[in-house]
Design a protein around this motif. Sequence first.
Motif, PDB file in Angstrom:
ATOM      1  N   HIS A 277      11.583 -25.518 -35.216  1.00 27.26           N
ATOM      2  CA  HIS A 277      10.875 -24.928 -34.078  1.00 27.26           C
ATOM      3  C   HIS A 277      11.906 -24.288 -33.145  1.00 27.26           C
ATOM      4  O   HIS A 277      12.736 -24.988 -32.561  1.00 27.26           O
TER       5      HIS A 277
ATOM      6  N   LEU B  24      10.466 -29.363 -27.055  1.00 31.38           N
ATOM      7  CA  LEU B  24       9.971 -29.394 -28.436  1.00 31.38           C
ATOM      8  C   LEU B  24      10.943 -28.744 -29.410  1.00 31.38           C
ATOM      9  O   LEU B  24      10.805 -28.874 -30.625  1.00 31.38           O
TER      10      LEU B  24
ATOM     11  N   GLU C 189      14.698 -22.469 -41.428  1.00 26.64           N
ATOM     12  CA  GLU C 189      13.352 -22.616 -41.991  1.00 26.64           C
ATOM     13  C   GLU C 189      12.657 -23.884 -41.500  1.00 26.64           C
ATOM     14  O   GLU C 189      13.239 -24.970 -41.511  1.00 26.64           O
ATOM     15  N   SER C 190      11.421 -23.697 -41.053  1.00 27.15           N
ATOM     16  CA  SER C 190      10.550 -24.799 -40.581  1.00 27.15           C
ATOM     17  C   SER C 190      11.031 -25.462 -39.295  1.00 27.15           C
ATOM     18  O   SER C 190      10.425 -26.435 -38.848  1.00 27.15           O
TER      19      SER C 190
ATOM     20  N   LEU D 249      11.303 -12.425 -33.602  1.00 30.61           N
ATOM     21  CA  LEU D 249      10.771 -11.929 -34.871  1.00 30.61           C
ATOM     22  C   LEU D 249      11.733 -12.208 -36.024  1.00 30.61           C
ATOM     23  O   LEU D 249      11.302 -12.496 -37.146  1.00 30.61           O
TER      24      LEU D 249
ATOM     25  N   LEU E 241      11.367 -15.819 -36.870  1.00 30.67           N
ATOM     26  CA  LEU E 241      10.070 -15.949 -37.553  1.00 30.67           C
ATOM     27  C   LEU E 241      10.181 -15.506 -39.009  1.00 30.67           C
ATOM     28  O   LEU E 241       9.681 -16.171 -39.920  1.00 30.67           O
ATOM     29  N   ASN E 242      10.870 -14.383 -39.233  1.00 32.15           N
ATOM     30  CA  ASN E 242      11.040 -13.886 -40.605  1.00 32.15           C
ATOM     31  C   ASN E 242      11.894 -14.816 -41.451  1.00 32.15           C
ATOM     32  O   ASN E 242      11.835 -14.761 -42.679  1.00 32.15           O
TER      33      ASN E 242
ATOM     34  N   ASN F  84      11.399 -17.924 -41.300  1.00 33.03           N
ATOM     35  CA  ASN F  84      10.493 -19.073 -41.454  1.00 33.03           C
ATOM     36  C   ASN F  84      10.632 -20.159 -40.402  1.00 33.03           C
ATOM     37  O   ASN F  84      10.230 -21.309 -40.632  1.00 33.03           O
ATOM     38  N   ALA F  85      11.190 -19.823 -39.245  1.00 34.01           N
ATOM     39  CA  ALA F  85      11.087 -20.750 -38.115  1.00 34.01           C
ATOM     40  C   ALA F  85       9.680 -20.637 -37.527  1.00 34.01           C
ATOM     41  O   ALA F  85       9.027 -19.607 -37.646  1.00 34.01           O
ATOM     42  N   THR F  86       9.233 -21.717 -36.896  1.00 39.05           N
ATOM     43  CA  THR F  86       8.081 -21.640 -35.992  1.00 39.05           C
ATOM     44  C   THR F  86       8.650 -21.214 -34.645  1.00 39.05           C
ATOM     45  O   THR F  86       9.631 -21.804 -34.192  1.00 39.05           O
ATOM     46  N   VAL F  87       8.060 -20.195 -34.029  1.00 36.23           N
ATOM     47  CA  VAL F  87       8.714 -19.578 -32.873  1.00 36.23           C
ATOM     48  C   VAL F  87       7.809 -19.611 -31.641  1.00 36.23           C
ATOM     49  O   VAL F  87       6.648 -19.209 -31.715  1.00 36.23           O
ATOM     50  N   THR F  88       8.363 -20.097 -30.538  1.00 38.92           N
ATOM     51  CA  THR F  88       7.659 -20.014 -29.249  1.00 38.92           C
ATOM     52  C   THR F  88       8.457 -19.124 -28.309  1.00 38.92           C
ATOM     53  O   THR F  88       9.674 -19.289 -28.182  1.00 38.92           O
TER      54      THR F  88
END
Lengths: 283, 283
Positions: free
Chosen positions: B162, B203, B159-160, B178, B181-182, B184-188
């Motif tokens: 990157h 990053l 969670e949170s 995905l 992301l589900n 709660n990570a920030t995903v690139t």
Amino acid sequence: MNSEKLILDGTRVAKSMNETLVERINQLSVRGILPCLATILVGDDPSSETYVRMKSSACKRLGIDSRRIHLNKATTTEELIAVIQQLNEDPQIHGILLQHPVPQHIDERAAFEAIQIEKDVDGVTMLGFAQNAFGVSSFPSCTPAAILAILDYYQIPIESKHAVIVGRSPILGKPVSLMLLNRNATVTICHSKTNNLPLIIGLADIVVAAVGKPAFIQGAWIKESAVVLDAGYNAGNIGDVDFDACHKKASAITPVPAGIGPVTIAMLLKHTVLAAEKSKITT
Amino acid sequence: MNSEKLILDGTRVAKSMNETLVERINQLSVRGILPCLATILVGDDPSSETYVRMKSSACKRLGIDSRRIHLNKATTTEELIAVIQQLNEDPQIHGILLQHPVPQHIDERAAFEAIQIEKDVDGVTMLGFAQNAFGVSSFPSCTPAAILAILDYYQIPIESKHAVIVGRSPILGKPVSLMLLNRNATVTICHSKTNNLPLIIGLADIVVAAVGKPAFIQGAWIKESAVVLDAGYNAGNIGDVDFDACHKKASAITPVPAGIGPVTIAMLLKHTVLAAEKSKITT
């Protein structure tokens, strides 16, 4: 890129899209087909009523038929699904739009899934989502598709650009992320649990705001010359972007209203016409 | 986080997962159900043969039945789909794995789509992809699910954080993005068209390498104390990560072999058992 600030005028994009539809609707008419969109509204939320009315009126202006189905707010999931199934079986109906959100007691996902893929012109089913993610969709979700259409209309390059999407809903943040990825953007998806949001937005060549918080994206956050797409639509005609502040720094920006909104509606009409073209002749 | 370098030992994670399966397989046995995985190999690619053999052996070790179907490389799409449909209808078969890649002349997507969703234990169908994207999947793709299982086993927070994913394939890069992301990570999501890849990887709190290029991710690129997950498996047992260099900087890293690989197989077994549990009693 032009040094002049570019306002990405959605009305203009929608007009151009609609113009190409007129001829297609005429050709359908020769084949005896009148494209028809069914809209389903459950309950009496005033903004949902407005949205549905706007969509029906847009159909009418273009010569697309529409059938408005208004169910009372006590409708059960089963009753709603039964209505959708009737529309699935009705050869006169080419597209089905279930206006989001439905009342809390309804299983919205189950209702969306009841829509036959050939009539899912709003791109809300899971299969439609996956087809879009895999780049083989006929009907991607309308707002994400509208965002791409605006970028393409204004010839804004996507490939190798860093796109930062703020929001991760199944009908907006997730599909637009995957569509930009399929167009070779590097994509970052942010949300309420993202740390250092301003820093991440500062990396973006393209920012898509889809959070549902009025004037949330600050001018100080965006990179000089970024392209800003505001998919928000909050009470009082306010987008998710602080327009004035972002306009000063951006190279291009969508306004609210008259930005993504009208293109979303044009996309729905385009999908309905395409669904009709793919349908069998029914007369 | 522990200042000691942590090797994320996939063998240990797989062992722990398999232990919990033994009791479930016993309980199925009481109900007269023997879980069975069908594997389909088309052609004679040696590494694919090895993978299939490893999966069958893993089944056997745990008391899961497996049926190996080996088709010659001239098999047509239609013939392959017919085989899959027979397996769909066979109540003794609980899971179907079509070994990727199939020969060029076969429409792999059409073959994957022929797998019934209840037996799609490898998470390759479009509907399975969407269910996973929406967080309601029974059988997410095995490698992405293995990556999450390793993070969870070692209690690495998601969670949170990157997460930067390098690769965007439909069975690895996209679904793992995905899933993170589900959680709660920030995903690139990065790929071959990404500019400034080292800067973006720098990053990341969590790096997932899924590019298929040996030792591609450099130690100089990653942030001090990043968590590095190497889903690559190239000729000569080499991952997508330059292990030695990344090991020096990372707080935790998966080795190759004995990293994500064994957990991927354990995940396949787990899904097969779950599919059997969801099936009707057939004796």
